[in-house]
Scaffold this motif. Structure first.
Motif, PDB file in Angstrom:
ATOM      1  N   TYR A  95       0.825  -1.211   0.000  1.00 12.63           N
ATOM      2  CA  TYR A  95       0.000   0.000   0.000  1.00 12.63           C
ATOM      3  C   TYR A  95       0.858   1.260   0.000  1.00 12.63           C
ATOM      4  CZ  TYR A  95      -4.487  -2.369   0.763  1.00 12.63           C
ATOM      5  OH  TYR A  95      -5.618  -3.133   0.614  1.00 12.63           O
ATOM      6  N   SER A  96       1.927   1.260   0.776  1.00 13.04           N
ATOM      7  CA  SER A  96       2.761   2.461   0.835  1.00 13.04           C
ATOM      8  C   SER A  96       3.493   2.698  -0.483  1.00 13.04           C
ATOM      9  CB  SER A  96       3.749   2.376   1.992  1.00 13.04           C
ATOM     10  OG  SER A  96       4.652   1.312   1.809  1.00 13.04           O
ATOM     11  N   LEU A  97       3.988   1.649  -1.109  1.00 14.18           N
ATOM     12  CA  LEU A  97       4.665   1.813  -2.399  1.00 14.18           C
ATOM     13  C   LEU A  97       3.687   2.249  -3.487  1.00 14.18           C
ATOM     14  CD1 LEU A  97       7.145  -1.195  -2.375  1.00 14.18           C
ATOM     15  CD2 LEU A  97       7.659   1.230  -2.005  1.00 14.18           C
ATOM     16  N   ALA A  98       2.485   1.720  -3.443  1.00 17.20           N
ATOM     17  CA  ALA A  98       1.466   2.117  -4.417  1.00 17.20           C
ATOM     18  C   ALA A  98       1.069   3.585  -4.211  1.00 17.20           C
ATOM     19  CB  ALA A  98       0.242   1.217  -4.306  1.00 17.20           C
ATOM     20  N   ALA A  99       0.990   4.030  -2.956  1.00 13.79           N
ATOM     21  CA  ALA A  99       0.661   5.430  -2.676  1.00 13.79           C
ATOM     22  C   ALA A  99       1.777   6.351  -3.159  1.00 13.79           C
ATOM     23  CB  ALA A  99       0.412   5.625  -1.188  1.00 13.79           C
ATOM     24  N   VAL A 100       3.014   5.965  -2.946  1.00 14.77           N
ATOM     25  CA  VAL A 100       4.146   6.768  -3.426  1.00 14.77           C
ATOM     26  C   VAL A 100       4.128   6.831  -4.948  1.00 14.77           C
ATOM     27  CG1 VAL A 100       6.667   6.821  -3.599  1.00 14.77           C
ATOM     28  CG2 VAL A 100       5.583   6.415  -1.398  1.00 14.77           C
ATOM     29  N   ALA A 101       3.821   5.726  -5.590  1.00 10.76           N
ATOM     30  CA  ALA A 101       3.746   5.721  -7.056  1.00 10.76           C
ATOM     31  C   ALA A 101       2.636   6.652  -7.535  1.00 10.76           C
ATOM     32  CB  ALA A 101       3.506   4.302  -7.567  1.00 10.76           C
ATOM     33  N   SER A 102       1.508   6.673  -6.841  1.00 11.39           N
ATOM     34  CA  SER A 102       0.417   7.583  -7.218  1.00 11.39           C
ATOM     35  C   SER A 102       0.835   9.036  -7.048  1.00 11.39           C
ATOM     36  CB  SER A 102      -0.820   7.310  -6.369  1.00 11.39           C
ATOM     37  OG  SER A 102      -1.438   6.139  -6.776  1.00 11.39           O
ATOM     38  N   MET A 103       1.570   9.324  -5.977  1.00 10.80           N
ATOM     39  CA  MET A 103       2.052  10.688  -5.770  1.00 10.80           C
ATOM     40  C   MET A 103       3.012  11.101  -6.883  1.00 10.80           C
ATOM     41  SD  MET A 103       2.723  10.862  -1.709  1.00 10.80           S
ATOM     42  CE  MET A 103       1.621   9.989  -0.621  1.00 10.80           C
ATOM     43  N   CYS A 104       3.839  10.170  -7.303  1.00 11.05           N
ATOM     44  CA  CYS A 104       4.750  10.454  -8.424  1.00 11.05           C
ATOM     45  C   CYS A 104       3.959  10.701  -9.705  1.00 11.05           C
ATOM     46  CB  CYS A 104       5.722   9.300  -8.620  1.00 11.05           C
ATOM     47  SG  CYS A 104       6.936   9.156  -7.310  1.00 11.05           S
ATOM     48  N   LEU A 148      -4.775   7.680  -5.629  1.00 12.61           N
ATOM     49  CA  LEU A 148      -4.131   7.897  -4.339  1.00 12.61           C
ATOM     50  C   LEU A 148      -5.136   7.799  -3.200  1.00 12.61           C
ATOM     51  CD1 LEU A 148      -1.633   8.665  -2.675  1.00 12.61           C
ATOM     52  CD2 LEU A 148      -2.240  11.061  -3.064  1.00 12.61           C
ATOM     53  N   VAL A 149      -6.281   8.416  -3.360  1.00 17.94           N
ATOM     54  CA  VAL A 149      -7.314   8.373  -2.313  1.00 17.94           C
ATOM     55  C   VAL A 149      -7.793   6.943  -2.096  1.00 17.94           C
ATOM     56  CG1 VAL A 149      -9.665   9.096  -1.757  1.00 17.94           C
ATOM     57  CG2 VAL A 149      -8.025  10.768  -2.629  1.00 17.94           C
ATOM     58  N   LEU A 150      -8.010   6.213  -3.171  1.00 19.41           N
ATOM     59  CA  LEU A 150      -8.473   4.823  -3.040  1.00 19.41           C
ATOM     60  C   LEU A 150      -7.426   3.935  -2.376  1.00 19.41           C
ATOM     61  CD1 LEU A 150     -10.267   4.288  -6.464  1.00 19.41           C
ATOM     62  CD2 LEU A 150     -11.320   4.564  -4.215  1.00 19.41           C
ATOM     63  N   ILE A 151      -6.178   4.089  -2.768  1.00 19.64           N
ATOM     64  CA  ILE A 151      -5.106   3.265  -2.201  1.00 19.64           C
ATOM     65  C   ILE A 151      -4.929   3.560  -0.712  1.00 19.64           C
ATOM     66  CG2 ILE A 151      -2.613   2.871  -2.229  1.00 19.64           C
ATOM     67  CD1 ILE A 151      -2.811   3.350  -5.321  1.00 19.64           C
ATOM     68  N   MET A 152      -4.865   4.846  -0.367  1.00 18.45           N
ATOM     69  CA  MET A 152      -4.679   5.194   1.041  1.00 18.45           C
ATOM     70  C   MET A 152      -5.907   4.805   1.867  1.00 18.45           C
ATOM     71  SD  MET A 152      -2.474   8.684   0.997  1.00 18.45           S
ATOM     72  CE  MET A 152      -2.194   8.591   2.749  1.00 18.45           C
ATOM     73  N   GLY A 153      -7.086   4.966   1.296  1.00 15.01           N
ATOM     74  CA  GLY A 153      -8.300   4.561   2.000  1.00 15.01           C
ATOM     75  C   GLY A 153      -8.316   3.075   2.288  1.00 15.01           C
ATOM     76  N   ASN A 154      -7.937   2.283   1.296  1.00 16.32           N
ATOM     77  CA  ASN A 154      -7.874   0.832   1.503  1.00 16.32           C
ATOM     78  C   ASN A 154      -6.824   0.464   2.540  1.00 16.32           C
ATOM     79  OD1 ASN A 154      -9.939  -0.026  -0.161  1.00 16.32           O
ATOM     80  ND2 ASN A 154      -8.612  -0.156  -1.951  1.00 16.32           N
ATOM     81  N   GLY A 155      -5.709   1.180   2.535  1.00 15.25           N
ATOM     82  CA  GLY A 155      -4.663   0.915   3.529  1.00 15.25           C
ATOM     83  C   GLY A 155      -5.152   1.177   4.941  1.00 15.25           C
ATOM     84  N   PHE A 156      -5.809   2.312   5.139  1.00 19.60           N
ATOM     85  CA  PHE A 156      -6.325   2.632   6.468  1.00 19.60           C
ATOM     86  C   PHE A 156      -7.444   1.679   6.886  1.00 19.60           C
ATOM     87  CE2 PHE A 156      -4.559   7.001   5.700  1.00 19.60           C
ATOM     88  CZ  PHE A 156      -3.611   6.933   6.710  1.00 19.60           C
ATOM     89  N   LYS A 157      -8.269   1.287   5.912  1.00 20.43           N
ATOM     90  CA  LYS A 157      -9.355   0.343   6.209  1.00 20.43           C
ATOM     91  C   LYS A 157      -8.786  -1.017   6.609  1.00 20.43           C
ATOM     92  CE  LYS A 157     -12.027  -1.235   2.890  1.00 20.43           C
ATOM     93  NZ  LYS A 157     -13.045  -1.337   1.840  1.00 20.43           N
ATOM     94  N   THR A 158      -7.748  -1.454   5.922  1.00 20.71           N
ATOM     95  CA  THR A 158      -7.101  -2.724   6.245  1.00 20.71           C
ATOM     96  C   THR A 158      -6.460  -2.662   7.627  1.00 20.71           C
ATOM     97  OG1 THR A 158      -6.675  -3.126   3.907  1.00 20.71           O
ATOM     98  CG2 THR A 158      -5.376  -4.396   5.483  1.00 20.71           C
TER      99      THR A 158
END
Length: 61
Positions: free
Chosen positions: A11-20, A41-51
């Motif tokens: 999740y963190s690597l995917a969020a960084v990729a979205s920011m890039c 980015l919103v979907l990835i971070m949301g899923n991370g926090f939900k998990t």
């Protein structure tokens, strides 16, 4: 190394990729691509926090 939660690494690597990708979209002056990157980015971070919440409730965190 044994306590690494690999799903959170993903999740963190995917969020960084979205920011890039957001920066890349700004550089290209592409509004649609920027909007897609922000939504991703919103979907990835949301899923991370939900998990994280789900794992905390189950006691596996």
């Amino acid at each position: 190394m044994k306590n690494i939660k690999w799903i959170f690494v993903f999740y963190s690597l995917a969020a960084v990729a979205s920011m890039c990708l957001i920066g890349f979209a700004v550089g290209m002056h592409s509004i649609p691509f920027g909007v897609i990157a922000v939504v991703a980015l919103v979907l990835i971070m949301g899923n991370g926090f939900k998990t994280k919440k789900k794992m905390r409730e189950l006691g596996t965190l």
